[in-house]
Design a protein around this motif. Structure first.
Motif, PDB file in Angstrom:
ATOM      1  N   GLN A 186      -5.529  77.984 -13.900  1.00  0.00           N
ATOM      2  CA  GLN A 186      -5.631  78.047 -15.354  1.00  0.00           C
ATOM      3  C   GLN A 186      -6.259  76.765 -15.930  1.00  0.00           C
ATOM      4  O   GLN A 186      -7.101  76.819 -16.829  1.00  0.00           O
ATOM      5  CB  GLN A 186      -4.247  78.258 -15.978  1.00  0.00           C
ATOM      6  N   ILE A 187      -5.854  75.624 -15.393  1.00  0.00           N
ATOM      7  CA  ILE A 187      -6.435  74.349 -15.836  1.00  0.00           C
ATOM      8  C   ILE A 187      -7.934  74.324 -15.534  1.00  0.00           C
ATOM      9  O   ILE A 187      -8.753  73.932 -16.369  1.00  0.00           O
ATOM     10  CB  ILE A 187      -5.725  73.163 -15.154  1.00  0.00           C
ATOM     11  N   ALA A 188      -8.281  74.754 -14.310  1.00  0.00           N
ATOM     12  CA  ALA A 188      -9.689  74.781 -13.914  1.00  0.00           C
ATOM     13  C   ALA A 188     -10.497  75.680 -14.831  1.00  0.00           C
ATOM     14  O   ALA A 188     -11.636  75.356 -15.199  1.00  0.00           O
ATOM     15  CB  ALA A 188      -9.814  75.252 -12.466  1.00  0.00           C
ATOM     16  N   CYS A 189      -9.921  76.816 -15.240  1.00  0.00           N
ATOM     17  CA  CYS A 189     -10.631  77.750 -16.111  1.00  0.00           C
ATOM     18  C   CYS A 189     -10.921  77.143 -17.485  1.00  0.00           C
ATOM     19  O   CYS A 189     -11.983  77.388 -18.069  1.00  0.00           O
ATOM     20  CB  CYS A 189      -9.831  79.045 -16.254  1.00  0.00           C
ATOM     21  N   VAL A 190      -9.974  76.355 -18.007  1.00  0.00           N
ATOM     22  CA  VAL A 190     -10.207  75.680 -19.281  1.00  0.00           C
ATOM     23  C   VAL A 190     -11.395  74.723 -19.154  1.00  0.00           C
ATOM     24  O   VAL A 190     -12.285  74.687 -20.012  1.00  0.00           O
ATOM     25  CB  VAL A 190      -8.951  74.916 -19.740  1.00  0.00           C
ATOM     26  N   MET A 201     -20.439  68.231 -14.523  1.00  0.00           N
ATOM     27  CA  MET A 201     -18.990  68.419 -14.702  1.00  0.00           C
ATOM     28  C   MET A 201     -18.593  69.872 -14.460  1.00  0.00           C
ATOM     29  O   MET A 201     -17.501  70.151 -13.955  1.00  0.00           O
ATOM     30  CB  MET A 201     -18.593  67.980 -16.107  1.00  0.00           C
ATOM     31  N   ALA A 202     -19.494  70.813 -14.800  1.00  0.00           N
ATOM     32  CA  ALA A 202     -19.224  72.231 -14.543  1.00  0.00           C
ATOM     33  C   ALA A 202     -19.117  72.496 -13.042  1.00  0.00           C
ATOM     34  O   ALA A 202     -18.258  73.274 -12.601  1.00  0.00           O
ATOM     35  CB  ALA A 202     -20.325  73.098 -15.152  1.00  0.00           C
ATOM     36  N   VAL A 203     -19.972  71.836 -12.252  1.00  0.00           N
ATOM     37  CA  VAL A 203     -19.919  72.002 -10.793  1.00  0.00           C
ATOM     38  C   VAL A 203     -18.541  71.596 -10.271  1.00  0.00           C
ATOM     39  O   VAL A 203     -17.920  72.312  -9.471  1.00  0.00           O
ATOM     40  CB  VAL A 203     -21.023  71.165 -10.111  1.00  0.00           C
ATOM     41  N   MET A 204     -18.027  70.456 -10.740  1.00  0.00           N
ATOM     42  CA  MET A 204     -16.715  69.982 -10.279  1.00  0.00           C
ATOM     43  C   MET A 204     -15.592  70.922 -10.719  1.00  0.00           C
ATOM     44  O   MET A 204     -14.642  71.179  -9.970  1.00  0.00           O
ATOM     45  CB  MET A 204     -16.467  68.568 -10.796  1.00  0.00           C
ATOM     46  N   SER A 205     -15.692  71.469 -11.929  1.00  0.00           N
ATOM     47  CA  SER A 205     -14.670  72.395 -12.428  1.00  0.00           C
ATOM     48  C   SER A 205     -14.645  73.688 -11.629  1.00  0.00           C
ATOM     49  O   SER A 205     -13.571  74.235 -11.324  1.00  0.00           O
ATOM     50  CB  SER A 205     -14.924  72.698 -13.906  1.00  0.00           C
ATOM     51  N   LEU A 206     -15.824  74.189 -11.273  1.00  0.00           N
ATOM     52  CA  LEU A 206     -15.918  75.414 -10.474  1.00  0.00           C
ATOM     53  C   LEU A 206     -15.336  75.204  -9.081  1.00  0.00           C
ATOM     54  O   LEU A 206     -14.657  76.086  -8.528  1.00  0.00           O
ATOM     55  CB  LEU A 206     -17.373  75.869 -10.388  1.00  0.00           C
ATOM     56  N   TYR A 224      -8.975  84.520 -21.254  1.00  0.00           N
ATOM     57  CA  TYR A 224      -9.006  83.887 -22.573  1.00  0.00           C
ATOM     58  C   TYR A 224      -8.840  82.372 -22.505  1.00  0.00           C
ATOM     59  O   TYR A 224      -9.263  81.650 -23.414  1.00  0.00           O
ATOM     60  CB  TYR A 224      -8.028  84.532 -23.557  1.00  0.00           C
ATOM     61  N   LEU A 225      -8.288  81.840 -21.411  1.00  0.00           N
ATOM     62  CA  LEU A 225      -8.250  80.387 -21.258  1.00  0.00           C
ATOM     63  C   LEU A 225      -9.655  79.824 -21.020  1.00  0.00           C
ATOM     64  O   LEU A 225      -9.995  78.748 -21.522  1.00  0.00           O
ATOM     65  CB  LEU A 225      -7.328  79.996 -20.103  1.00  0.00           C
ATOM     66  N   THR A 226     -10.473  80.559 -20.268  1.00  0.00           N
ATOM     67  CA  THR A 226     -11.859  80.135 -20.077  1.00  0.00           C
ATOM     68  C   THR A 226     -12.606  80.151 -21.404  1.00  0.00           C
ATOM     69  O   THR A 226     -13.361  79.220 -21.721  1.00  0.00           O
ATOM     70  CB  THR A 226     -12.568  81.059 -19.069  1.00  0.00           C
ATOM     71  N   GLN A 227     -12.401  81.183 -22.198  1.00  0.00           N
ATOM     72  CA  GLN A 227     -13.065  81.273 -23.489  1.00  0.00           C
ATOM     73  C   GLN A 227     -12.542  80.226 -24.471  1.00  0.00           C
ATOM     74  O   GLN A 227     -13.306  79.658 -25.264  1.00  0.00           O
ATOM     75  CB  GLN A 227     -12.896  82.682 -24.058  1.00  0.00           C
ATOM     76  N   ALA A 228     -11.229  79.943 -24.398  1.00  0.00           N
ATOM     77  CA  ALA A 228     -10.664  78.892 -25.252  1.00  0.00           C
ATOM     78  C   ALA A 228     -11.246  77.533 -24.870  1.00  0.00           C
ATOM     79  O   ALA A 228     -11.538  76.697 -25.735  1.00  0.00           O
ATOM     80  CB  ALA A 228      -9.142  78.876 -25.129  1.00  0.00           C
TER      81      ALA A 228
END
Length: 387
Positions: A98-102, A80-85, A48-52
């Motif tokens: 959790q931070i990465a998932c947000v 930016m999605a590449v860096m987050s993944l 749900y953190l990813t969805q939030a």
């Protein structure tokens, strides 16, 4: 520029692969819980953190598509999605994950930039079908992501899933840079005026309000199921592994096949009739889940029903809101999809809570109540709206 069939299929392809980033985490909950020494319900926070995060990205980023050139925005957000993944893959604490998932959620809003682009480039007659085809790609991405994630996570570990996703998005960057058309934004005001205009549309457009409310509860229903089903199948009497659980995502692919047909029907005189069909299918699916027992074939039937029902609701509502104000499609889509994915995040959290309180029977009872509430909303608006 008018979209041809190849353009539409390419957009569907990119949409499916990027939206998958939001759902890779769901079959990985068990593996993440084991590595960090957490309970499965606690590890489920990453869902749900990813969805939030996605809802946050919808509200802050997607409206800019009416203000800035969409192709450039799509490429920037995908980078930016590449860096987050990569951050998720290298996370060595649950807090950092959790931070990465947000951030993964917030940077996976590219499909909601592609859809208004496709709607703008489509004729009125083809718009519903075009949206349906792209939504097919989106749903296939959602469903296949769970199967792929479960399989790869089981064999090489959960981190490898995020590294794979980063590689895919990098390849898509080059593909979209080469093939996507440039756009010409229509909004000339400031960002503050852009955001304020969304509040105006909420107040003045009843179709937007109804579509958003119904989608909120429909997404909550679907998200609650996909989050909680991992716990249901991982525990007795099934005791399935991550690999096996992920494969159940394939069963929902039937919903993707229904999307172009739903999109075509949504262009008719009264597309609202598709909504009640979708809600009825969702309610019927919960009945099959409740009576599953040891019979997994009933569970598979329920997955097919809930995903076809979701497609009927979502594609119909999205086609309806795109017909309201062509010059404000990104902002209308922002309101609609932000509400939808707040509903998804709410549904994931609610599903975990229902599971903790009473396991699968309590979950089925709670979700049935949500669907019945959605049906009440549909009939409340029935006399006011015809589209």
């Amino acid at each position: 520029m008018k979209l041809n069939r190849t353009d539409v299929l390419l957009m569907a392809f990119c949409t499916g692969l990027i939206v998958a980033n939001i759902y890779y985490c769901q079959p990985l909950v068990i593996l993440v819980a084991r590595e960090f020494g957490l309970t499965e319900s606690h590890a489920g926070k990453i869902s749900y953190l990813t969805q939030a995060g996605y809802a946050l990205g919808l509200f802050l980023i997607v409206p800019l598509g009416d203000m800035f050139e969409r192709r450039r925005q799509i490429l920037l957000i995908t980078g930016m999605a590449v860096m987050s993944l990569l951050l998720a893959g290298f996370s060595h604490s649950f807090f950092l994950l959790q931070i990465a998932c947000v951030f993964i959620g917030a940077c996976s809003v590219v499909p909601q930039l592609i859809l208004p682009m496709a709607a703008n480039l489509s004729t009125d007659e083809d718009r519903g079908q075009t949206i349906g085809i792209i939504m097919s790609g989106l749903l296939i991405g959602i469903l296949a992501s769970r199967a792929v994630s479960g399989s790869i996570g089981f064999i090489w570990g959960w981190r490898s899933v995020y590294f794979m996703a980063a590689a895919i998005c990098t390849l898509l960057l080059f593909l979209m840079a080469k093939r996507f058309p440039t756009s010409h934004p229509s909004f000339k005001g400031t960002y503050a005026q852009l955001v304020a205009s969304m509040g105006h549309y909420i107040k003045t457009e009843p179709v937007l309000r109804e579509a958003s409310l119904i989608n909120f509860l429909a997404f909550a229903t679907l998200s609650a199921f996909w989050t909680t089903m991992v716990l249901f199948l991982a525990n007795p009497p099934f005791n399935l592994q991550t690999l096996q659980i992920g494969l159940f995502g394939i069963a929902g692919a039937a919903g993707a096949l229904a999307a172009p047909l739903v999109g075509k029907l949504s262009g008719g005189m009264n597309p609202r009739k598709n909504l009640i069909i979708g809600l009825a299918l969702q309610l019927l699916s919960i009945g099959t889940f409740y009576f599953t027992g040891n019979h997994l074939y009933l569970f598979v039937i329920g997955i097919i029903l809930i995903d076809i029902g979701q497609q009927a609701i979502h594609v119909t509502n999205q086609t309806r809101i795109y017909a309201i104000l062509p010059e404000a499609r990104n902002r209308l889509n922002t309101v609609f999809m932000s509400v939808s994915f707040v509903g998804a995040a709410f549904g994931s959290a609610m599903g975990l809570w229902l599971w903790e309180k009473g396991q699968w029977p309590f979950f089925c009872a709670g979700i049935s109540t949500v669907i019945l509430l959605n049906i009440c909303i549909y009939y409340f608006y029935r006399k006011k709206l015809k589209v």
